[in-house]
Design a protein around this motif. Structure first.
Motif, PDB file in Angstrom:
ATOM      1  N   THR A 170       0.825  -1.211   0.000  1.00 38.20           N
ATOM      2  CA  THR A 170       0.000   0.000   0.000  1.00 38.20           C
ATOM      3  C   THR A 170       0.865   1.269   0.000  1.00 38.20           C
ATOM      4  OG1 THR A 170      -0.192   0.008   2.407  1.00 38.20           O
ATOM      5  CG2 THR A 170      -1.891  -1.166   1.201  1.00 38.20           C
ATOM      6  N   SER A 249       1.302   3.465  -7.697  1.00 36.80           N
ATOM      7  CA  SER A 249       1.431   4.053  -9.035  1.00 36.80           C
ATOM      8  C   SER A 249       1.287   2.994 -10.132  1.00 36.80           C
ATOM      9  CB  SER A 249       2.800   4.721  -9.152  1.00 36.80           C
ATOM     10  OG  SER A 249       3.807   3.737  -9.019  1.00 36.80           O
ATOM     11  N   ASP A 268      -4.437   1.242  -9.119  1.00 40.61           N
ATOM     12  CA  ASP A 268      -3.306   2.105  -9.478  1.00 40.61           C
ATOM     13  C   ASP A 268      -3.732   3.552  -9.681  1.00 40.61           C
ATOM     14  OD1 ASP A 268      -4.636   1.354 -11.713  1.00 40.61           O
ATOM     15  OD2 ASP A 268      -2.887   1.054 -12.950  1.00 40.61           O
ATOM     16  N   GLU A 406      -0.923  12.026 -14.502  1.00 39.21           N
ATOM     17  CA  GLU A 406      -1.266  12.300 -13.099  1.00 39.21           C
ATOM     18  C   GLU A 406      -0.091  12.997 -12.408  1.00 39.21           C
ATOM     19  OE1 GLU A 406      -0.868   9.165 -10.246  1.00 39.21           O
ATOM     20  OE2 GLU A 406      -2.747   9.657  -9.254  1.00 39.21           O
TER      21      GLU A 406
HETATM   22  N1  NAD Z   1      -6.229   3.237  -6.898  1.00 41.50           N
HETATM   23  C1  NAD Z   1      -6.138   3.468  -5.617  1.00 41.50           C
HETATM   24  O1  NAD Z   1      -6.977   3.045  -4.835  1.00 41.50           O
HETATM   25  C2  NAD Z   1      -4.987   4.264  -5.091  1.00 41.50           C
HETATM   26  C3  NAD Z   1      -4.981   4.669  -3.750  1.00 41.50           C
HETATM   27  C4  NAD Z   1      -3.927   5.447  -3.298  1.00 41.50           C
HETATM   28  C5  NAD Z   1      -2.894   5.797  -4.154  1.00 41.50           C
HETATM   29  N2  NAD Z   1      -2.931   5.405  -5.441  1.00 41.50           N
HETATM   30  C6  NAD Z   1      -1.859   5.802  -6.359  1.00 41.50           C
HETATM   31  O2  NAD Z   1      -0.606   5.663  -5.715  1.00 41.50           O
HETATM   32  C7  NAD Z   1       0.330   6.596  -6.233  1.00 41.50           C
HETATM   33  C8  NAD Z   1       0.985   7.354  -5.111  1.00 41.50           C
HETATM   34  O3  NAD Z   1       1.553   6.491  -4.180  1.00 41.50           O
HETATM   35  P1  NAD Z   1       3.113   6.159  -4.154  1.00 41.50           P
HETATM   36  O4  NAD Z   1       3.882   7.287  -4.709  1.00 41.50           O
HETATM   37  O5  NAD Z   1       3.438   5.690  -2.770  1.00 41.50           O
HETATM   38  O6  NAD Z   1       3.159   4.943  -5.168  1.00 41.50           O
HETATM   39  P2  NAD Z   1       4.339   3.892  -5.429  1.00 41.50           P
HETATM   40  O7  NAD Z   1       3.869   3.010  -6.528  1.00 41.50           O
HETATM   41  O8  NAD Z   1       5.640   4.556  -5.593  1.00 41.50           O
HETATM   42  O9  NAD Z   1       4.429   3.058  -4.056  1.00 41.50           O
HETATM   43  C9  NAD Z   1       3.350   2.300  -3.567  1.00 41.50           C
HETATM   44  C10 NAD Z   1       3.883   1.185  -2.676  1.00 41.50           C
HETATM   45  O10 NAD Z   1       4.607   0.263  -3.483  1.00 41.50           O
HETATM   46  C11 NAD Z   1       5.902   0.052  -2.934  1.00 41.50           C
HETATM   47  N3  NAD Z   1       6.780  -0.256  -4.053  1.00 41.50           N
HETATM   48  C12 NAD Z   1       7.453   0.599  -4.865  1.00 41.50           C
HETATM   49  N4  NAD Z   1       8.141  -0.090  -5.797  1.00 41.50           N
HETATM   50  C13 NAD Z   1       7.889  -1.397  -5.576  1.00 41.50           C
HETATM   51  C14 NAD Z   1       8.291  -2.602  -6.211  1.00 41.50           C
HETATM   52  N5  NAD Z   1       9.110  -2.598  -7.272  1.00 41.50           N
HETATM   53  N6  NAD Z   1       7.847  -3.765  -5.717  1.00 41.50           N
HETATM   54  C15 NAD Z   1       7.016  -3.806  -4.660  1.00 41.50           C
HETATM   55  N7  NAD Z   1       6.593  -2.699  -4.011  1.00 41.50           N
HETATM   56  C16 NAD Z   1       7.013  -1.506  -4.471  1.00 41.50           C
HETATM   57  C17 NAD Z   1       6.207   1.344  -2.207  1.00 41.50           C
HETATM   58  O11 NAD Z   1       7.205   1.145  -1.238  1.00 41.50           O
HETATM   59  C18 NAD Z   1       4.835   1.655  -1.601  1.00 41.50           C
HETATM   60  O12 NAD Z   1       4.636   0.892  -0.434  1.00 41.50           O
HETATM   61  C19 NAD Z   1      -0.471   7.516  -7.122  1.00 41.50           C
HETATM   62  O13 NAD Z   1      -0.270   7.161  -8.458  1.00 41.50           O
HETATM   63  C20 NAD Z   1      -1.923   7.253  -6.698  1.00 41.50           C
HETATM   64  O14 NAD Z   1      -2.874   7.521  -7.708  1.00 41.50           O
HETATM   65  C21 NAD Z   1      -3.927   4.625  -5.920  1.00 41.50           C
END
Ligand code: NAD
Length: 614
Positions: A170, A249, A268, A406
């Motif tokens: 998450t 993301s 995402d 975004e």
């Molecule tokens: N669709 C939804 O319900 C929802 C909800 C909240 C946020 N978001 C999206 O999340 C994004 C913002 O959050 P963020 O910047 O923390 O996103 P992110 O994708 O960078 O990180 C999300 C999670 O994934 C982990 N992560 C990163 N790389 C990884 C990998 N290679 N393998 C496994 N885990 C990994 C991170 O440590 C974090 O816990 C935005 O794009 C937003 O739209 C979507």
């Protein structure tokens, strides 16, 4: 090629043998080569000398202990459904205590910059979610069905089956709500989850898991891992959970979908749109919702309003100035605007500058870095910003991707469309890649142009005249399901009134429809405001709704893009990997699969003989 092996570079903080609750932190690194960080020599890695990567073994082992059939399922350990009903009851009660709820709201604020009200909202939704799954509600999630078979003794039973070992990942922006709701959903359905929350904010969930332990959560049911994304990625490749729920993301989502060969469910990125229909009303309210949707939590909601399509009727109103005024009320002191955790100020300003190169675009407000603060450069700090871009420019291939990227911060694009340009708006929505939330703000007939109403009446009249009378489902007097007899007498009434008034049968029917709704509204103390014109407004809304796909779409004058309460589905649509959160449907879809057992117990018919080969 990496292979995970246990070694001492990471320390397990909790006693995992006793608790099964794994909370680890990097405490030291063995240095065996000249680089301060290295534990391997890149030049020496080969098939016979595989690299060793440390610390994850306890998690891999722990997950591998869970069988595919999970910790419970409809045919095994069903008492655990009741256990989780009890845990939810106790946790909901505890979280409902003002001091506990305040503790979590403040803790959220300390790690994820948002106002107290927003943080409190997150705790509230979490508490209500837990209330929703008290008592027998967890076992009802696993409701089965039975279908009679072809012969005596045969019957098929459909079950909701767990995946067994699963992973949950998450993001930072909802440190409590997203992980807790997904974690409980996974547990309710009988899975054993390993949970990884973004390490910037994971302290909130760490405390929440302690609360759940207090409420009876068996310690071996959940593993909690605190690590960065890359390490988690390697862990997933090694541990091979049967399903991984990823919220974050799109970039990481796509990587994991590939790495894990599709064994994922995804929530995402969102590029969320709002369309203001032709009926201008409640400007104060609509402006306030636009401000909340775009800038609450400094725009760091996946459901944040990314683009606003304004019908031309709104352009001459005070809407945009009002949104500007509301946005400018936001201040750092109470975190109604604040640090952006994943996008730097430079990156946001650069994006704005690129958009301003598009012909016809202009800055409506904001666009400047926040002033007088000590937010480290690592984070972003931008004033709430809105940019106008003409719709025909948005649709150009060379601009579309840039405009619909975004930007996870306090930023939105505003555009406008003419009455005959709705198709362009729908084309833009069709071409967007993320289909998370959307809002269609329209329903009041009062501001519809008289000519439009006339056109509708003429159109309906001609339709009705040509088919003589409407079907039962559109009947003004008798409503849906009218009998043939009732329809016949209504037909006679319409024709009689038409003869008397000199109007067409269709026009008379429209008048009767209107009169019926007025009567209904009076009966309901003025609550129902349905008129022919509002029916038309709804039809226009339906046109937008029927030609779009976003998984969570609000429709009506109060429509918003944000809002992920526990009482409705929240999640993207249009992607077979799409997940949801919060509701029974979301839990069943994400955290269980369908299994069918066909009982065929006989008896074999008395005179049955072996038939010929087929
Ligand atoms: N669709 C939804 O319900 C929802 C909800 C909240 C946020 N978001 C999206 O999340 C994004 C913002 O959050 P963020 O910047 O923390 O996103 P992110 O994708 O960078 O990180 C999300 C999670 O994934 C982990 N992560 C990163 N790389 C990884 C990998 N290679 N393998 C496994 N885990 C990994 C991170 O440590 C974090 O816990 C935005 O794009 C937003 O739209 C979507």
């Amino acid at each position: 090629m990496f292979r995970f092996k246990p070694c001492s570079v990471f320390r397990t903080v909790a006693n995992r043998a006793a608790s099964g609750f794994l909370f680890t932190s990097l405490t030291s690194r063995r240095r065996i080569h000249s680089f301060p960080f290295a534990t391997i020599d890149a030049e020496e890695i080969s098939g016979s000398h595989p690299a060793e990567c440390a610390f994850l073994q306890p998690f891999v082992e722990s997950l591998s202990k869970c069988p595919k059939h999970g910790l419970h399922n409809p045919l095994r350990a069903p008492e655990r459904y009741l256990l989780y009903g009890d845990i939810s009851t106790k946790a909901a009660h505890l979280l409902g205590q003002p001091e506990v709820s305040n503790f979590f709201a403040r803790l959220i604020q300390r790690v994820s910059p948002k106002s107290y009200k927003q943080a409190q909202g997150e705790v509230f939704v979490t508490q209500k979610f837990l209330e929703n799954f008290c008592g027998d509600q967890v076992r009802f999630l696993a409701r089965s069905f039975a279908v009679p078979g072809n012969h005596l003794g045969q019957q098929s039973n459909g079950y909701r089956w767990p995946y067994g070992p699963v992973a949950i990942i998450t993001p930072f922006n909802f440190p409590l709500e997203i992980p807790l709701l997904q974690l409980m959903g996974a547990l309710y359905m009988g899975n054993k989850p390993v949970l990884k929350v973004d390490s910037k904010v994971c302290i909130v969930m760490e405390q929440m898991i302690r609360l759940l332990h207090e409420c009876g959560l068996p310690k071996e049911d959940v593993d909690f891992i605190n690590t960065d994304g890359m390490t988690m990625n390697k862990f997933l490749l090694e541990a091979k959970p049967h399903m991984t729920l990823f919220t974050g993301s799109s970039r990481v989502a796509e990587k994991l979908a590939g790495d894990l060969r599709g064994r994922v469910k995804l929530e995402d990125a969102g590029f969320d749109w709002k369309i203001l229909g032709p009926d201008v009303q409640e400007i104060d309210y609509v402006a306030w919702v636009c401000d909340q949707d775009a800038y609450a939590c400094s725009g760091q909601k996946c459901s944040a309003q990314s683009i606003l399509f304004m019908h031309e009727n709104w352009v001459s109103t005070s809407l945009v100035p009002q949104i500007k005024e509301l946005a400018e009320r936001r201040k750092l002191e109470d975190l109604t605007i604040g640090p952006v955790l994943t996008v730097t100020t430079d990156r946001m300003v650069e994006h704005i500058e690129k958009l301003l190169e598009i012909p016809g675009s202009k800055l409506l407000f904001g666009g400047q870095p926040l002033e007088n603060h000590s937010i480290p450069k690592l984070y972003g700090a931008l004033k709430p910003t809105a940019l106008f871009i003409p719709i025909d420019e948005i649709l150009k291939d060379k601009n579309f991707e840039l405009v619909t990227t975004e930007l996870f911060g306090p930023f939105q694009v505003i555009t406008q469309y003419k009455q005959d340009q709705l198709a362009l708006v729908l084309e833009a929505c069709e071409r967007m890649l993320a289909h998370l939330t959307a809002a269609v703000v329209s329903n009041d007939p009062m501001f519809l142009q008289a000519t439009v109403i006339k056109l509708v009446v003429v159109w309906i009249s001609s339709r009705i005249s040509s088919t003589l009378l409407p079907g039962a489902d559109a009947s003004p007097e008798t409503g849906a399901g009218a009998t043939e007899q009732a329809r016949g007498s209504e037909q006679a009434r319409v024709q009689e009134r038409a003869r008397g008034s000199g109007l067409s049968a269709g026009a008379v029917w429209v008048k009767m429809l209107h009169a019926t709704h007025v009567r209904r509204r009076e009966r309901n103390g003025g609550r129902e405001r349905m008129t022919v014109a509002s029916a038309w407004a709804r039809l226009r809304g339906m046109e937008v709704l029927g030609r779009s796909v976003n998984g969570t779409t609000y429709a009506g004058i109060r429509a918003r893009t944000t809002g992920a309460p526990q009482n409705h589905w929240f999640g993207p649509a249009g992607d077979p990997r799409g997940a949801g959160i919060g509701t029974p449907e979301a839990i069943k879809l994400v955290w269980s699969c369908h299994r069918e057992i066909i009982y065929d117990i006989g008896p074999i018919p008395h005179q049955w003989k072996i038939p010929l080969s087929t």
